[in-house]
Design an enzyme around this catalytic site. Sequence first.
Site, mmCIF file in Angstrom:
data_model
loop_
_atom_site.group_PDB
_atom_site.id
_atom_site.type_symbol
_atom_site.label_atom_id
_atom_site.label_comp_id
_atom_site.label_asym_id
_atom_site.label_seq_id
_atom_site.Cartn_x
_atom_site.Cartn_y
_atom_site.Cartn_z
ATOM 1 N N GLU A 53 4.389 -12.561 31.960
ATOM 2 C CA GLU A 53 5.795 -13.002 31.425
ATOM 3 C C GLU A 53 6.009 -11.605 31.043
ATOM 4 O O GLU A 53 6.118 -10.991 29.691
ATOM 5 C CB GLU A 53 5.895 -13.832 30.168
ATOM 6 C CG GLU A 53 4.926 -15.566 30.988
ATOM 7 C CD GLU A 53 5.095 -16.051 29.451
ATOM 8 O OE1 GLU A 53 6.380 -16.048 28.312
ATOM 9 O OE2 GLU A 53 4.234 -17.197 29.377
ATOM 10 N N ASP A 64 12.459 -18.340 20.161
ATOM 11 C CA ASP A 64 11.890 -16.952 19.410
ATOM 12 C C ASP A 64 11.526 -16.992 17.909
ATOM 13 O O ASP A 64 12.767 -17.155 17.146
ATOM 14 C CB ASP A 64 12.505 -15.383 20.142
ATOM 15 C CG ASP A 64 12.026 -15.490 21.544
ATOM 16 O OD1 ASP A 64 10.600 -16.479 22.318
ATOM 17 O OD2 ASP A 64 13.329 -15.147 22.667
#
Length: 270
Positions: A53, A64
């Site tokens: 990815e 994140d």
Amino acid sequence: MSGNIQLLSDTLAQARSEGRAALIAYFPAGFPTVDGGIEAVKAVLESGADVVEVGLPHSDPVLDGPVVQTADDIALRGGLKIADVMRTVREAHAATGKPVLVMTYWNPIDRYGIERFTTELAEAGGAGCILSDLPVQESATWREHAEKQGLATVFVVAPSSKDKRLKEITAAGSGFVYAASLMGVTGTRASAGEAAVALVRRTRATTELPVCVGIGVSDAEQAAEVAGFADGVIVGSALVKAMLDAPDEAAGLAAVRALTAELAKGVRRG
């Protein structure tokens, strides 16, 4: 040119036929530089990752954790553009022949244009997109263009997802299902936990798609643990941290290669 959703499906099926989980790596484009990021993505694929990815750095990365946020900030300060992300996908796929996805938030695609983004991703040899914050009920236009271009649309499910919601998400997705092992942001954890096992079981009850687990895996032992119950093991922050902690890019690439090789052994033990 059509995208590589079939290559993604075949790769995951091949891992299953070998009696193991697939290793899916994450690495942000543009980190530590555009060229350095391309080399890092190629390195993980050459060192044992089945799928990668490529992260599209974003200024407000709500999923994140601090490690990936730091890398994203470095990439954005370096002037990263979506064209650089597409170049990363193109060169990594061309060099390895393996499936490469883009992991992104919705805002950059919305601003860039759905048709433009999907067309360019397919032309670059991309296999699809992981859309971490696009609600399924608002995804029809995206999915129409992605399907037209031969791209997978991977949605994220979480331990908090109710069974009815899981059915809606998995019915709309393609390629695989990204199961977040716990509530919270990306990063390393001591263990995947029982929540991840239960989530995989509940998700599998709704779909034939492979269910791949991410968030928290950082070493071979954890990879083996997750490989024991999931179709794929997703590792990102640990690889990014290996580059961040290195004294220079060459040392970082060596560390990324070594960690990927260990993780690849781990999924085979699972």
